[in-house]
Design an enzyme around this catalytic site. Sequence first.
Site, PDB file in Angstrom:
ATOM      1  N   HIS A   1       0.834  -1.201   0.000  1.00  0.00           N
ATOM      2  CA  HIS A   1       0.000   0.000   0.000  1.00  0.00           C
ATOM      3  C   HIS A   1       0.872   1.256   0.000  1.00  0.00           C
ATOM      4  O   HIS A   1       0.628   2.195  -0.759  1.00  0.00           O
ATOM      5  CB  HIS A   1      -0.904   0.045   1.240  1.00  0.00           C
ATOM      6  CG  HIS A   1      -1.927  -1.023   1.321  1.00  0.00           C
ATOM      7  ND1 HIS A   1      -2.093  -1.795   2.447  1.00  0.00           N
ATOM      8  CD2 HIS A   1      -2.862  -1.441   0.437  1.00  0.00           C
ATOM      9  CE1 HIS A   1      -3.089  -2.643   2.246  1.00  0.00           C
ATOM     10  NE2 HIS A   1      -3.564  -2.459   1.025  1.00  0.00           N
TER      11      HIS A   1
ATOM     12  N   LYS B   1     -16.198  -7.933   5.426  1.00  0.00           N
ATOM     13  CA  LYS B   1     -14.962  -8.204   6.162  1.00  0.00           C
ATOM     14  C   LYS B   1     -15.134  -7.839   7.635  1.00  0.00           C
ATOM     15  O   LYS B   1     -15.814  -6.878   7.966  1.00  0.00           O
ATOM     16  CB  LYS B   1     -13.804  -7.373   5.589  1.00  0.00           C
ATOM     17  CG  LYS B   1     -13.485  -7.661   4.140  1.00  0.00           C
ATOM     18  CD  LYS B   1     -12.373  -6.746   3.673  1.00  0.00           C
ATOM     19  CE  LYS B   1     -12.075  -6.909   2.201  1.00  0.00           C
ATOM     20  NZ  LYS B   1     -11.020  -5.994   1.764  1.00  0.00           N
TER      21      LYS B   1
ATOM     22  N   ARG C   1      -2.699  -6.286  -7.967  1.00  0.00           N
ATOM     23  CA  ARG C   1      -1.541  -7.122  -7.672  1.00  0.00           C
ATOM     24  C   ARG C   1      -1.369  -8.224  -8.701  1.00  0.00           C
ATOM     25  O   ARG C   1      -0.262  -8.610  -9.039  1.00  0.00           O
ATOM     26  CB  ARG C   1      -1.687  -7.759  -6.293  1.00  0.00           C
ATOM     27  CG  ARG C   1      -1.574  -6.799  -5.142  1.00  0.00           C
ATOM     28  CD  ARG C   1      -1.760  -7.552  -3.848  1.00  0.00           C
ATOM     29  NE  ARG C   1      -2.998  -8.317  -3.899  1.00  0.00           N
ATOM     30  CZ  ARG C   1      -4.022  -8.164  -3.082  1.00  0.00           C
ATOM     31  NH1 ARG C   1      -3.968  -7.303  -2.126  1.00  0.00           N
ATOM     32  NH2 ARG C   1      -5.110  -8.901  -3.212  1.00  0.00           N
TER      33      ARG C   1
ATOM     34  N   SER D   1      -3.219  -7.499   2.941  1.00  0.00           N
ATOM     35  CA  SER D   1      -3.471  -7.332   4.375  1.00  0.00           C
ATOM     36  C   SER D   1      -3.936  -8.640   5.006  1.00  0.00           C
ATOM     37  O   SER D   1      -3.520  -8.980   6.115  1.00  0.00           O
ATOM     38  CB  SER D   1      -4.524  -6.247   4.607  1.00  0.00           C
ATOM     39  OG  SER D   1      -4.038  -4.994   4.225  1.00  0.00           O
TER      40      SER D   1
END
Length: 162
Positions: free
Chosen positions: A18, A43, A92, A130
Amino acid sequence: MTVSAMYPGTFDPITLGHEDLVKRATRLYDRVVVAIAANPGNKEPMFSLDERVELASAALSDLDTVEVTGYEGLTVDFAREHGLAVIIRGLRAVSDFEYEFQLANMNRHLTDEVETVFLTPSDRYTFISSSLVREVASLGGDVSEFVSPRVESALLKRCGRG
């Protein structure tokens, strides 16, 4: 012309990947707002919104043109309300693309005032997420290569190892 951008996400926690995207975004935009979502959908965050804002602020404190804030609601609404013309999204891997493409198209449908720009991380950060960092930390692994020292300390403490 001054162009401001936002980099939205849950940042639970903020990783070096990040940070890499934010640093590169500062070379493209005059102001970058790291906008941390209060309600991360389905989440269950490890850190509260205030903790995530504090950790991201600490990790990015050396960047003068970066602001960190929490937000609720639609990302495009936040962008419009704060004069942010660009939403930065990180890709990514190819597997990220379909979701991000759908999200960008939905945002474009909601407003034509905000554009989405995709950035890819440096090679050394392409595998970091994360959720993986949280899992490695919770299982006793070393996360020092993936997060800043302040974030590592918070992770170790949260996992009962610090």
